[in-house]
Design a protein around this motif. Structure first.
Motif, PDB file in Angstrom:
ATOM      1  N   ILE A  36     -18.738 -65.418  -2.674  1.00 25.97           N
ATOM      2  CA  ILE A  36     -18.313 -65.065  -1.315  1.00 25.97           C
ATOM      3  C   ILE A  36     -17.272 -63.957  -1.361  1.00 25.97           C
ATOM      4  N   GLU A  37     -16.367 -64.025  -2.319  1.00 26.81           N
ATOM      5  CA  GLU A  37     -15.297 -63.035  -2.405  1.00 26.81           C
ATOM      6  C   GLU A  37     -15.820 -61.646  -2.774  1.00 26.81           C
ATOM      7  N   LEU A  38     -16.725 -61.590  -3.759  1.00 28.80           N
ATOM      8  CA  LEU A  38     -17.135 -60.293  -4.318  1.00 28.80           C
ATOM      9  C   LEU A  38     -18.370 -59.701  -3.664  1.00 28.80           C
ATOM     10  N   PHE A  39     -19.352 -60.548  -3.358  1.00 25.15           N
ATOM     11  CA  PHE A  39     -20.652 -60.013  -2.966  1.00 25.15           C
ATOM     12  C   PHE A  39     -20.906 -60.016  -1.464  1.00 25.15           C
ATOM     13  N   MET A  40     -20.053 -60.674  -0.692  1.00 20.24           N
ATOM     14  CA  MET A  40     -20.237 -60.650   0.757  1.00 20.24           C
ATOM     15  C   MET A  40     -20.127 -59.233   1.334  1.00 20.24           C
ATOM     16  N   PRO A  41     -19.192 -58.387   0.866  1.00 14.57           N
ATOM     17  CA  PRO A  41     -19.181 -56.998   1.362  1.00 14.57           C
ATOM     18  C   PRO A  41     -20.485 -56.259   1.114  1.00 14.57           C
ATOM     19  N   ILE A  42     -21.128 -56.535  -0.019  1.00 17.88           N
ATOM     20  CA  ILE A  42     -22.418 -55.897  -0.300  1.00 17.88           C
ATOM     21  C   ILE A  42     -23.463 -56.366   0.705  1.00 17.88           C
ATOM     22  N   ASP A  77     -24.821 -49.594  12.337  1.00 23.50           N
ATOM     23  CA  ASP A  77     -23.728 -48.685  11.992  1.00 23.50           C
ATOM     24  C   ASP A  77     -23.189 -49.052  10.599  1.00 23.50           C
ATOM     25  N   THR A  78     -23.473 -48.225   9.609  1.00 25.89           N
ATOM     26  CA  THR A  78     -23.024 -48.511   8.246  1.00 25.89           C
ATOM     27  C   THR A  78     -21.514 -48.316   8.101  1.00 25.89           C
ATOM     28  N   ASP A  79     -20.924 -47.440   8.921  1.00 26.49           N
ATOM     29  CA  ASP A  79     -19.477 -47.261   8.842  1.00 26.49           C
ATOM     30  C   ASP A  79     -18.749 -48.547   9.233  1.00 26.49           C
ATOM     31  N   LEU A  80     -19.209 -49.176  10.313  1.00 26.95           N
ATOM     32  CA  LEU A  80     -18.600 -50.427  10.737  1.00 26.95           C
ATOM     33  C   LEU A  80     -18.782 -51.509   9.670  1.00 26.95           C
ATOM     34  N   ALA A  81     -19.974 -51.572   9.079  1.00 22.61           N
ATOM     35  CA  ALA A  81     -20.227 -52.555   8.025  1.00 22.61           C
ATOM     36  C   ALA A  81     -19.353 -52.275   6.808  1.00 22.61           C
ATOM     37  N   GLY A  82     -19.149 -50.981   6.512  1.00 23.05           N
ATOM     38  CA  GLY A  82     -18.292 -50.622   5.376  1.00 23.05           C
ATOM     39  C   GLY A  82     -16.854 -51.061   5.593  1.00 23.05           C
ATOM     40  N   TRP A  83     -16.345 -50.838   6.807  1.00 22.54           N
ATOM     41  CA  TRP A  83     -14.980 -51.273   7.105  1.00 22.54           C
ATOM     42  C   TRP A  83     -14.857 -52.801   7.069  1.00 22.54           C
ATOM     43  N   ALA A  84     -15.854 -53.488   7.594  1.00 26.85           N
ATOM     44  CA  ALA A  84     -15.836 -54.955   7.565  1.00 26.85           C
ATOM     45  C   ALA A  84     -15.845 -55.468   6.135  1.00 26.85           C
ATOM     46  N   GLY A  85     -16.684 -54.837   5.290  1.00 29.62           N
ATOM     47  CA  GLY A  85     -16.730 -55.226   3.890  1.00 29.62           C
ATOM     48  C   GLY A  85     -15.423 -54.957   3.174  1.00 29.62           C
ATOM     49  N   ALA A  86     -14.813 -53.808   3.469  1.00 30.93           N
ATOM     50  CA  ALA A  86     -13.550 -53.454   2.815  1.00 30.93           C
ATOM     51  C   ALA A  86     -12.434 -54.418   3.209  1.00 30.93           C
ATOM     52  N   ILE A  87     -12.361 -54.785   4.490  1.00 28.01           N
ATOM     53  CA  ILE A  87     -11.336 -55.730   4.946  1.00 28.01           C
ATOM     54  C   ILE A  87     -11.552 -57.100   4.320  1.00 28.01           C
ATOM     55  N   TRP A  88     -12.809 -57.545   4.306  1.00 27.57           N
ATOM     56  CA  TRP A  88     -13.136 -58.842   3.695  1.00 27.57           C
ATOM     57  C   TRP A  88     -12.707 -58.860   2.228  1.00 27.57           C
ATOM     58  N   PHE A  89     -13.061 -57.802   1.503  1.00 26.40           N
ATOM     59  CA  PHE A  89     -12.738 -57.724   0.072  1.00 26.40           C
ATOM     60  C   PHE A  89     -11.232 -57.692  -0.141  1.00 26.40           C
ATOM     61  N   ALA A  90     -10.508 -56.935   0.699  1.00 24.71           N
ATOM     62  CA  ALA A  90      -9.051 -56.824   0.543  1.00 24.71           C
ATOM     63  C   ALA A  90      -8.361 -58.163   0.755  1.00 24.71           C
ATOM     64  N   ILE A  91      -8.852 -58.955   1.709  1.00 21.55           N
ATOM     65  CA  ILE A  91      -8.230 -60.267   1.981  1.00 21.55           C
ATOM     66  C   ILE A  91      -8.268 -61.136   0.727  1.00 21.55           C
ATOM     67  N   PHE A  92      -9.416 -61.182   0.079  1.00 20.77           N
ATOM     68  CA  PHE A  92      -9.552 -62.050  -1.086  1.00 20.77           C
ATOM     69  C   PHE A  92      -8.866 -61.464  -2.323  1.00 20.77           C
TER      70      PHE A  92
END
Length: 300
Positions: free
Chosen positions: A139-145, A157-172
């Protein structure tokens, strides 16, 4: 029960026998380096496996165009693709499980950086704990992918998905910096922590103070007395003897004495423990040669 010393990485676990076992938590940098090393090894293994299967397919004269045809080559190609999918799944999901469930409790990356996984309580590291901490790692590593892949597949929108993935990854990634034990979410859920595991040579460390023939004869233990403990307890006893702390040796000697019903003279704790250690190790090694392994005192 775990006891924390403020503002240090030193931790102490009190076993049910009342023995204090000191640990040193792994540094956050060492844990990050171990993860990167493991991911690099997993990636290399995936590449080597893929190239090997491609080479096998080429040697058999199989091409991707054959997969649509109803010929033996198409079936062979499908079999190779299935093998590739299984191999990729195992590399991604079983790498950490396989190594952390081993006797060292460490992946190759952790071994290189000198750290290992340990239970935060008084029991041994369990299969359930290792599975739990590795499910959370997915969940921590592969959810952003998954965020980005889903956006690409659906044309969103891949930009929105990229930001969501980056925030998710940063939290963990930042989670270990907000607790004193440097625990990631998987450690919190599984009840584990990662500790330093310094490399030492067992035989050389204890041969200097091995019991003499005269005293060793006084502490000859029966197979039944040695059978109450296993490899985990042997490693604990090894560490106590190496550190040579008087109170800890007293507590361990008393615990073993009560367990096996064998008293020992006053101020003879070290000789008693060294005798028990050497004979227990010999019995466990003999069992391994005969295909019998006793992991700890709970094993049959």
């Amino acid at each position: 029960m775990a006891r924390r010393e403020p503002r240090t990485r030193n931790r102490t676990v009190i076993t049910p026998e009342g023995v204090a076992l000191p640990f040193v938590l792994a540094a956050r940098g060492a844990r990050a380096a171990a993860l990167l090393l493991d991911l690099a090894m997993i990636g290399a293994a995936m590449i080597v496996t893929s190239l090997t299967l491609i080479w096998i397919a080429g040697g058999l004269g199989i091409k991707m165009a054959d997969i649509e045809a109803d010929v033996p080559k198409a079936r062979a190609l499908q079999a190779i693709v299935i093998v590739w999918i299984i191999a990729m799944f195992l590399f991604r999901n079983a790498w950490f499980l396989f190594f952390e469930l081993g006797p060292r409790g460490a992946t190759p990356g952790k071994r290189i950086t000198g750290i290992r996984v340990a239970a935060r309580g008084t029991e041994r590291l369990t299969t359930e704990a290792v599975i739990a901490r590795n499910i959370v790692r997915d969940i921590e590593l592969f959810m952003p992918i998954v965020f980005i892949g889903g956006a690409v597949a659906s044309g969103s929108d891949t930009d929105l998905a990229g930001w969501a993935g980056a925030i998710w990854f940063a939290i963990f990634v930042l989670f270990p910096f907000f607790n004193h034990d440097a625990l990631r979410c998987g450690d919190v859920i599984a009840g584990t922590w990662v500790v330093e595991a310094p490399r030492r040579k067992l035989g050389e460390a204890l041969s200097v103070s091995a019991p003499t023939a005269a005293t060793d004869q006084a502490y000859t233990f029966t197979a039944q007395e040695l059978a109450v403990y296993g490899e985990f307890e042997l490693q604990t006893l090894e560490r106590i003897l190496r550190e040579g702390q008087g109170p800890a040796m007293d507590e361990v000697a008393d615990a073993i004495s009560r367990k096996i019903g064998r008293p020992y003279p006053y101020r003879a704790e070290r000789v008693f423990l060294e005798s028990y250690y050497l004979q227990l190790r010999a019995q466990l090694e003999q069992g391994l040669r005969l295909g019998r392994r006793k992991a700890d005192k709970y094993a049959a």
